[in-house]
Scaffold this motif. Structure first.
Motif, PDB file in Angstrom:
ATOM      1  N   ILE A  77       0.848  -1.410  -0.008  1.00 50.78           N
ATOM      2  CA  ILE A  77      -0.068  -0.135  -0.140  1.00 50.78           C
ATOM      3  C   ILE A  77       0.891   1.100   0.027  1.00 50.78           C
ATOM      4  N   GLY A  78       2.196   0.965   0.163  1.00 50.25           N
ATOM      5  CA  GLY A  78       3.067   2.363   0.220  1.00 50.25           C
ATOM      6  C   GLY A  78       3.179   2.976  -0.905  1.00 50.25           C
ATOM      7  N   SER A  79       3.670   4.324  -1.009  1.00 51.95           N
ATOM      8  CA  SER A  79       3.805   5.086  -2.202  1.00 51.95           C
ATOM      9  C   SER A  79       4.962   4.234  -3.103  1.00 51.95           C
ATOM     10  N   THR A  80       4.690   4.511  -4.443  1.00 44.60           N
ATOM     11  CA  THR A  80       5.822   4.086  -5.384  1.00 44.60           C
ATOM     12  C   THR A  80       6.871   5.137  -5.592  1.00 44.60           C
ATOM     13  N   LEU A  81       6.695   6.231  -4.936  1.00 50.84           N
ATOM     14  CA  LEU A  81       7.835   7.248  -5.190  1.00 50.84           C
ATOM     15  C   LEU A  81       9.263   7.024  -4.273  1.00 50.84           C
ATOM     16  N   GLU A  82       8.870   6.214  -3.275  1.00 51.07           N
ATOM     17  CA  GLU A  82       9.874   6.019  -2.497  1.00 51.07           C
ATOM     18  C   GLU A  82       9.926   4.797  -1.384  1.00 51.07           C
ATOM     19  N   TRP A  83      10.865   4.034  -1.023  1.00 49.94           N
ATOM     20  CA  TRP A  83      10.586   2.823  -0.206  1.00 49.94           C
ATOM     21  C   TRP A  83      11.671   3.178   1.026  1.00 49.94           C
TER      22      TRP A  83
END
Length: 291
Positions: free
Chosen positions: A181-187
């Motif tokens: 569910i996290g953003s695809t911009l940054e891990w």
């Protein structure tokens, strides 16, 4: 970093909160989502708001963190899956906790900012306590209608897995669902792991599992709040990501459509989290809206 403080509520209950900035500055309430703790809010975002001349107050909702835990029987997994209402509390009760905190801190008014379930609580505050809420910001939240804002199946299955029994399992499960569910911009795995590790101990270990289930019950018990949202009159900003697999993006559109005169900002690549790379964007949106 501000220390934990406690506000005593009637019935030997207490809300844990932290206060940042000058106590005479206009207050901003940051309300976290399902199962999360006040430590989830990025410190850079808090610091940025304080530098804008605001007093930032973060809090643990009931049944999470270091706030009071109820003795409500949580809904079973099947009751959660089929959205069956059960005896217990609802989002209105959670909003009344926030008002009690405001009363304890002698805050006549405040800006309300909530994420996910916290957005639902903030919406309820604006609808039911219009003289207390200056502005509303609802971040990746929804209206409660079953037609919008529903999680993707792969996210739902992650939520329905067996609750963690120890810190190691809790951290593993948190990272697993954030990969979905996290953003695809940054891990930001280091920050996520640090949050989850600390949250297990701070939130009472396995007791937090029951608390999260009770909060799910509160969302279910509140049902579709679209009609209530139509009565909100304060300036409202709705923020959602276009990659949110926990609260589908149409939940943000529905929220903005329900609240008269609200503004909707859709952030490309944002999922169901607050990645570090978006701190500046969120700070600009929030501070601009509250001005």
């Amino acid at each position: 970093m501000s220390p934990d403080r406690f506000c005593e509520l009637p019935g030997a209950r207490r809300i844990c909160y932290r206060s940042h900035g000058h106590e005479d500055a206009p207050a901003v309430l940051l309300i976290v989502g399902l199962g999360l703790q006040l430590t989830y809010w990025p410190q850079a975002l808090i610091t940025g708001l304080v530098e804008q001349g605001l007093r930032v107050i973060t809090l643990d909702n009931r049944d999470s963190g270091r706030s009071f835990f109820t003795d409500v029987t949580p809904p079973s997994v099947m009751q959660q899956f089929f959205r069956k209402r059960t005896p217990g509390y609802d989002l209105g009760d959670m909003a009344s906790d926030v008002i009690a905190l405001m009363d304890g801190l002698q805050l006549e008014t405040a800006h309300a900012v909530g994420m996910s379930m916290g957005g639902m609580i903030a919406q309820t505050l604006a609808a039911r306590y219009p003289t207390r809420i200056r502005t509303l910001t609802s971040i990746f939240s929804t209206t409660g209608s079953l037609r919008v804002g529903q999680p993707a199946l792969k996210a739902l299955f992650k939520l329905l897995r067996r609750p963690p029994r120890n810190q190691q399992e809790s951290v593993r499960d948190y990272l697993d669902i954030m990969r979905v569910i996290g953003s695809t911009l940054e891990w930001g795995e280091v920050a996520m792991r640090d949050y989850a590790t600390h949250a297990w101990e701070r939130g009472g270990g396995e007791a937090s599992n029951l608390g999260t289930a009770r909060q799910i019950g509160a969302i279910i018990n509140s049902g579709d709040r679209t009609q209530e949202l139509q009565g909100i009159r304060c300036s409202t900003l709705v923020i959602h990501g276009d990659k949110d697999l926990m609260v589908a993006t149409n939940g943000g559109f529905a929220t903005a459509a329900a609240i008269p005169g609200s503004s909707l900002v859709l952030l490309p690549g944002m999922g169901h989290d607050l990645p570090k790379c978006l701190t500046g964007t969120l700070l600009s949106l929030l501070s601009g809206h509250m001005r």
